[in-house]
Design a protein around this motif. Sequence first.
Motif, PDB file in Angstrom:
ATOM      1  N   ASN A 200      50.144  39.138   9.454  1.00 46.63           N
ATOM      2  CA  ASN A 200      48.805  38.608   9.712  1.00 46.63           C
ATOM      3  C   ASN A 200      48.917  37.148  10.151  1.00 46.63           C
ATOM      4  O   ASN A 200      49.511  36.335   9.451  1.00 46.63           O
ATOM      5  CB  ASN A 200      47.975  38.709   8.425  1.00 46.63           C
ATOM      6  CG  ASN A 200      46.508  38.455   8.668  1.00 46.63           C
ATOM      7  OD1 ASN A 200      46.142  37.623   9.488  1.00 46.63           O
ATOM      8  ND2 ASN A 200      45.662  39.175   7.943  1.00 46.63           N
ATOM      9  N   LYS A 205      49.150  33.901   5.332  1.00 43.75           N
ATOM     10  CA  LYS A 205      49.271  35.352   5.126  1.00 43.75           C
ATOM     11  C   LYS A 205      50.672  35.860   5.462  1.00 43.75           C
ATOM     12  O   LYS A 205      51.210  36.728   4.774  1.00 43.75           O
ATOM     13  CB  LYS A 205      48.228  36.098   5.970  1.00 43.75           C
ATOM     14  CG  LYS A 205      46.783  35.834   5.576  1.00 43.75           C
ATOM     15  CD  LYS A 205      46.475  36.412   4.213  1.00 43.75           C
ATOM     16  CE  LYS A 205      44.996  36.271   3.876  1.00 43.75           C
ATOM     17  NZ  LYS A 205      44.664  36.819   2.552  1.00 43.75           N
ATOM     18  N   THR A 206      51.262  35.336   6.541  1.00 42.45           N
ATOM     19  CA  THR A 206      52.595  35.787   6.929  1.00 42.45           C
ATOM     20  C   THR A 206      53.620  35.439   5.857  1.00 42.45           C
ATOM     21  O   THR A 206      54.453  36.267   5.473  1.00 42.45           O
ATOM     22  CB  THR A 206      53.009  35.152   8.271  1.00 42.45           C
ATOM     23  OG1 THR A 206      52.144  35.642   9.296  1.00 42.45           O
ATOM     24  CG2 THR A 206      54.454  35.499   8.621  1.00 42.45           C
ATOM     25  N   THR A 208      53.110  34.945   2.676  1.00 42.80           N
ATOM     26  CA  THR A 208      52.870  35.785   1.502  1.00 42.80           C
ATOM     27  C   THR A 208      53.435  37.184   1.702  1.00 42.80           C
ATOM     28  O   THR A 208      54.039  37.768   0.793  1.00 42.80           O
ATOM     29  CB  THR A 208      51.366  35.864   1.200  1.00 42.80           C
ATOM     30  OG1 THR A 208      50.872  34.544   0.941  1.00 42.80           O
ATOM     31  CG2 THR A 208      51.093  36.745  -0.002  1.00 42.80           C
TER      32      THR A 208
END
Length: 244
Positions: A200, A205-206, A208
Amino acid sequence: MSLPLNPPAIILVRPQLGMNIGAVARAMLNFGLTELRLVQPRDGWPNPDAGPSAAGADKVIENARVFDSVAEAIADCHLTIGTAQTTRDMVRRVTSPAGCVAELQALPGKSALLFGPERTGLVRDDLLECHAICTIPSNPYFGSLNLAQAVAVLGYAWVMGHDAPPPTWLVNSEGPAAQHELAGLIATIDSRLETNGFFNPAPGKTETARWMLRNVLTRPGFTGAEVQFLRGVVRHLVQARRPS
């Protein structure tokens, strides 16, 4: 009293003070642990401040090896256990010193114990490189041990656990794969996910998602054969096998 065979490497991640490294060397040799690895020591290495506090553990200091990253320091290890008071909100397997030692002594391959820097301990990225976390029981209101104390506790457990059977064990297993094999599997899956647009692009997000991927794949303790099998699975999901 005889000492256990095949002792783990003691890895200090980003240690700060030379005198603390020397105190660790002394604690190691007290319990028959002689292989010291250092990851990015803050004040460089060799460090003259380590000698006096080593108090005679000269061979541990002289043979210490320096690495640029945790991944390089554990590349030849089949089992890596990090020491921490917290799991950093991760789903991880946590063991006691006795349970940790039982696993280490049941392993035929190379193993390592990771200890974090004096101020922060191991951070999340460090713990993601480990198969499990060992927590030393202590006062919940004052639980922080200094570096040499933590090494001494695990060293004592190492000696006292000699010949003690592990609480559980796997049958028909040659033990966990070496870390460099597992790292290759994670890199292969990561690369394919990147190509397919899985990550994402939203801020954070990436990172995570990559933490989650590494966490999931380091937890089970795959054997070398299982790692190679999974790499084959990934390869053939991407490219169909040609008919013979």
